[in-house]
Structure formats: C-alpha cells, structure tokens
Design a protein around this motif. Structure first.
Motif, PDB file in Angstrom:
ATOM      1  N   UNK A  39     -12.569  -2.159   6.534  1.00  0.00           N
ATOM      2  CA  UNK A  39     -11.581  -1.043   6.691  1.00  0.00           C
ATOM      3  C   UNK A  39     -10.401  -1.280   5.796  1.00  0.00           C
ATOM      4  N   UNK A  40     -10.052  -2.521   6.147  1.00  0.00           N
ATOM      5  CA  UNK A  40      -8.872  -2.791   4.999  1.00  0.00           C
ATOM      6  C   UNK A  40      -9.042  -2.842   3.421  1.00  0.00           C
ATOM      7  N   UNK A  62     -13.587  -2.597  -8.591  1.00  0.00           N
ATOM      8  CA  UNK A  62     -12.816  -2.752  -7.123  1.00  0.00           C
ATOM      9  C   UNK A  62     -13.825  -4.143  -6.373  1.00  0.00           C
ATOM     10  N   UNK A  63     -13.398  -5.152  -6.447  1.00  0.00           N
ATOM     11  CA  UNK A  63     -14.233  -6.244  -5.845  1.00  0.00           C
ATOM     12  C   UNK A  63     -13.708  -6.264  -4.290  1.00  0.00           C
ATOM     13  N   UNK A  85      -5.990   5.882  -6.433  1.00  0.00           N
ATOM     14  CA  UNK A  85      -5.077   7.054  -6.621  1.00  0.00           C
ATOM     15  C   UNK A  85      -3.838   6.738  -7.462  1.00  0.00           C
ATOM     16  N   UNK A  86      -3.604   5.374  -7.672  1.00  0.00           N
ATOM     17  CA  UNK A  86      -2.347   5.241  -8.540  1.00  0.00           C
ATOM     18  C   UNK A  86      -2.722   6.036  -9.978  1.00  0.00           C
ATOM     19  N   UNK A  87      -3.772   5.779 -10.734  1.00  0.00           N
ATOM     20  CA  UNK A  87      -3.688   6.460 -11.862  1.00  0.00           C
ATOM     21  C   UNK A  87      -3.909   7.832 -12.021  1.00  0.00           C
ATOM     22  N   UNK A  88      -4.677   8.314 -10.782  1.00  0.00           N
ATOM     23  CA  UNK A  88      -4.817   9.677 -10.518  1.00  0.00           C
ATOM     24  C   UNK A  88      -3.405  10.690 -10.495  1.00  0.00           C
ATOM     25  N   UNK A  89      -2.439   9.831 -10.092  1.00  0.00           N
ATOM     26  CA  UNK A  89      -1.113  10.369  -9.813  1.00  0.00           C
ATOM     27  C   UNK A  89      -0.491  10.784 -11.363  1.00  0.00           C
ATOM     28  N   UNK A 121      -8.746   2.430  -2.032  1.00  0.00           N
ATOM     29  CA  UNK A 121      -8.343   3.979  -1.907  1.00  0.00           C
ATOM     30  C   UNK A 121      -6.941   3.928  -2.754  1.00  0.00           C
ATOM     31  N   UNK A 122      -6.017   3.212  -2.215  1.00  0.00           N
ATOM     32  CA  UNK A 122      -4.690   2.989  -2.683  1.00  0.00           C
ATOM     33  C   UNK A 122      -4.655   2.870  -4.140  1.00  0.00           C
TER      34      UNK A 122
END
Length: 53
Positions: free
Chosen positions: A36-37, A18-19, A47-51, A43-44
């Motif tokens: 913040x962005x 994550x750069x 979360x993708x592989x975790x799903x 985080x998004x």
C-alpha cells in the motif's frame, strides 16, 4: 525504446522505472501494508511529471 515509440513528436522524453514492488524471499510479513505504501509512493512520483504538462 522512447525514440521508437515517441520519435520526433516530443522535444524531450524521460523513462521512469518504479521499483520496489516485488517481494523478496521471506518478506511476506506486513506485505499488504508495505505494498500500500509503495503504491502510494509510485502514484505520487507518477503525478509529478503530469503536473508540468
């Protein structure tokens, strides 16, 4: 690194970097909003592989 840590316990593995979280020289204006962005995007993406588990 993945083979060392995971070894034969997983059929596949993926290393995600994550750069964009380090400010460049002179980039302090708007840094809080930018960070913040960036955090939301990281985080998004995390979360993708975790799903799929």
């Amino acid at each position: 690194m993945l083979t060392d840590r995971i070894g034969e316990r997983a059929r596949t593995s993926r290393f995600v970097v994550f750069g964009g979280s380090v400010l460049r020289d002179g980039e302090s204006a708007g840094a809080a909003e930018r960070w913040t962005a960036v955090k939301a995007e990281h985080l998004a993406r995390a979360a993708e592989p975790a799903r799929s588990i």
